[in-house]
Design a protein around this motif. Structure first.
Motif, mmCIF file in Angstrom:
data_model
loop_
_atom_site.group_PDB
_atom_site.id
_atom_site.type_symbol
_atom_site.label_atom_id
_atom_site.label_comp_id
_atom_site.label_asym_id
_atom_site.label_seq_id
_atom_site.Cartn_x
_atom_site.Cartn_y
_atom_site.Cartn_z
ATOM 1 N N GLU A 10 -8.505 -47.818 47.864
ATOM 2 C CA GLU A 10 -7.811 -46.569 47.541
ATOM 3 C C GLU A 10 -8.858 -45.589 47.041
ATOM 4 O OE1 GLU A 10 -4.470 -44.925 44.331
ATOM 5 O OE2 GLU A 10 -5.079 -47.031 44.330
ATOM 6 N N SER A 11 -8.764 -44.336 47.464
ATOM 7 C CA SER A 11 -9.792 -43.372 47.061
ATOM 8 C C SER A 11 -9.240 -41.960 47.036
ATOM 9 C CB SER A 11 -10.995 -43.447 48.016
ATOM 10 O OG SER A 11 -12.051 -42.650 47.558
ATOM 11 N N VAL A 55 -11.014 -56.356 40.874
ATOM 12 C CA VAL A 55 -10.827 -54.914 41.050
ATOM 13 C C VAL A 55 -12.094 -54.172 40.610
ATOM 14 C CG1 VAL A 55 -9.401 -52.917 40.494
ATOM 15 C CG2 VAL A 55 -8.365 -55.205 40.577
ATOM 16 N N GLN A 105 -16.027 -49.853 36.607
ATOM 17 C CA GLN A 105 -15.124 -50.774 35.917
ATOM 18 C C GLN A 105 -14.836 -51.971 36.827
ATOM 19 O OE1 GLN A 105 -12.098 -47.732 35.477
ATOM 20 N NE2 GLN A 105 -12.390 -47.682 33.267
ATOM 21 N N PHE A 133 -12.434 -40.833 42.508
ATOM 22 C CA PHE A 133 -12.623 -42.268 42.290
ATOM 23 C C PHE A 133 -12.489 -43.030 43.602
ATOM 24 C CE2 PHE A 133 -8.066 -42.023 42.507
ATOM 25 C CZ PHE A 133 -7.668 -43.248 43.028
ATOM 26 N N THR A 134 -12.941 -44.284 43.564
ATOM 27 C CA THR A 134 -12.658 -45.260 44.614
ATOM 28 C C THR A 134 -12.300 -46.572 43.935
ATOM 29 O OG1 THR A 134 -14.155 -44.259 46.233
ATOM 30 C CG2 THR A 134 -13.565 -46.562 46.586
ATOM 31 N N ARG A 135 -11.240 -47.191 44.415
ATOM 32 C CA ARG A 135 -10.775 -48.465 43.838
ATOM 33 C C ARG A 135 -10.739 -49.510 44.955
ATOM 34 N NH1 ARG A 135 -5.549 -50.863 42.884
ATOM 35 N NH2 ARG A 135 -5.518 -52.102 40.946
ATOM 36 N N ARG A 137 -13.584 -50.309 40.237
ATOM 37 C CA ARG A 137 -13.193 -48.891 40.219
ATOM 38 C C ARG A 137 -14.372 -48.052 39.734
ATOM 39 N NH1 ARG A 137 -11.030 -44.471 37.613
ATOM 40 N NH2 ARG A 137 -9.139 -43.555 38.543
ATOM 41 N N ASP A 138 -14.807 -47.138 40.587
ATOM 42 C CA ASP A 138 -15.874 -46.223 40.198
ATOM 43 C C ASP A 138 -15.345 -44.795 40.232
ATOM 44 O OD1 ASP A 138 -16.751 -44.648 42.745
ATOM 45 O OD2 ASP A 138 -16.665 -46.712 43.446
ATOM 46 N N GLN A 139 -15.924 -43.943 39.420
ATOM 47 C CA GLN A 139 -15.544 -42.533 39.355
ATOM 48 C C GLN A 139 -16.551 -41.690 40.123
ATOM 49 O OE1 GLN A 139 -13.083 -41.989 35.333
ATOM 50 N NE2 GLN A 139 -15.212 -42.475 34.892
#
Length: 292
Positions: free
Chosen positions: A275-276, A224, A207, A281-283, A226-228
């Motif tokens: 953030e992870s 931003v 995302q 996820f990792t953001r 964001r991956d899952q």
């Protein structure tokens, strides 16, 4: 000797209160009576600042090594890259090419120039200077990296969700260097998703959103990602911006991507926040000051 349970008791109040943990060293001097030991004097020293200085010195030495490496590789890489660009240009000058061939040759030249610029960026990174900057639309910053990654994402079965607000402010920066940051984040997200989901999966999604933000009364723009994917272990968080640190397999990553990206973002007056949650996820948030 002062034992671990005693140290735990000394710091229990601070730990329970959620206070910051300090890096400390300690020395113990026994107090002796005539026939027995009466106790001990324990002196604790806060070495947090010393640790930061040592880490800074280590980073400086790593950057010096990177500078030597970049200087040595620049000549070796630029020669064949310039050859590729020149040969592509010769083919492009042939008027018999159809539109598709012309488009392919133009992309070869453009990506060859990008490789040459990345080599120069390594030299620039080692010398900590600024490059030519201009006002930039954020959509322009992410458009070309996404275009380059589109085929890889489709091949890997990675879904892409993009949400870009309208009427966003522009930022001031160097387009090619900021594209390099976006490429690195996309590469890391792709690797994390493929590691967690080797095959197609409904949660194999990346995302990307772009939105305005306000920090301390000033307008910012944030991108931003964001991956899952597999996430970043907590023990690696303090190392992710260190040059040459990588958790990827040999031949997959050099450990320079996030280090170089962080330097580029900082020189643009921006910030990288990561953030992870392992396995979830990792953001990654890239923040840049918006132009008035």
């Amino acid at each position: 000797m002062i034992k671990a349970p005693i140290l735990a008791t000394i710091f229990a109040e601070q730990i329970d209160a959620g206070g910051p943990l300090l890096n400390v060293s300690y020395s113990v001097s026994p107090i002796k009576g005539k026939t027995e030991s009466l106790g001990a004097v324990v002196i604790f020293s806060d070495i947090t600042e010393k640790k930061k200085i040592r880490e800074h010195q280590l980073r400086s030495s790593q950057l010096a090594a990177l500078g030597e490496l970049a200087a040595g590789m620049a000549h070796e890489i630029n020669n064949p890259v310039n050859g590729i660009i020149n040969y592509a240009q010769l083919l492009l000058n042939n008027e018999d090419r159809d539109a598709n061939a012309i488009n392919v040759l133009q992309r070869i030249i453009k990506e060859g120039n990008r490789i040459a610029a990345i080599v120069q960026n390594l030299l620039h990174f080692a010398h900590q200077g600024l490059t030519e900057q201009e006002s930039l639309d954020v959509q322009k910053i992410i458009a070309e990296p996404l275009n380059l990654f589109k085929q890889n994402l489709m091949k890997d079965g990675i879904g892409l969700e993009i949400d870009i607000e309208e009427n966003l402010p522009v930022i001031y920066g160097n387009l090619m260097r900021l594209e390099q940051v976006v490429l690195n984040v996309l590469s890391n997200a792709r690797h994390a998703l493929n590691k967690k989901f080797p095959e197609h999966h409904q949660d194999k999604i990346l995302q990307i959103s772009v939105e305005p933000a306000e920090i301390n009364g000033r307008a910012w723009l944030q991108i931003v990602f964001r991956d899952q994917g597999c996430g970043i272990p907590a023990e690696n968080f303090d190392k992710i911006f260190n040059p040459f640190f990588t958790t990827k397999e040999a031949g997959v990553g050099t450990g320079l991507g996030l280090s170089v990206s962080n330097e580029i973002v900082v020189e643009h007056g921006g910030q990288i926040d990561i953030e992870s949650d392992v396995g979830q996820f990792t953001r990654v948030v890239l923040r840049f000051p918006a132009m008035d």
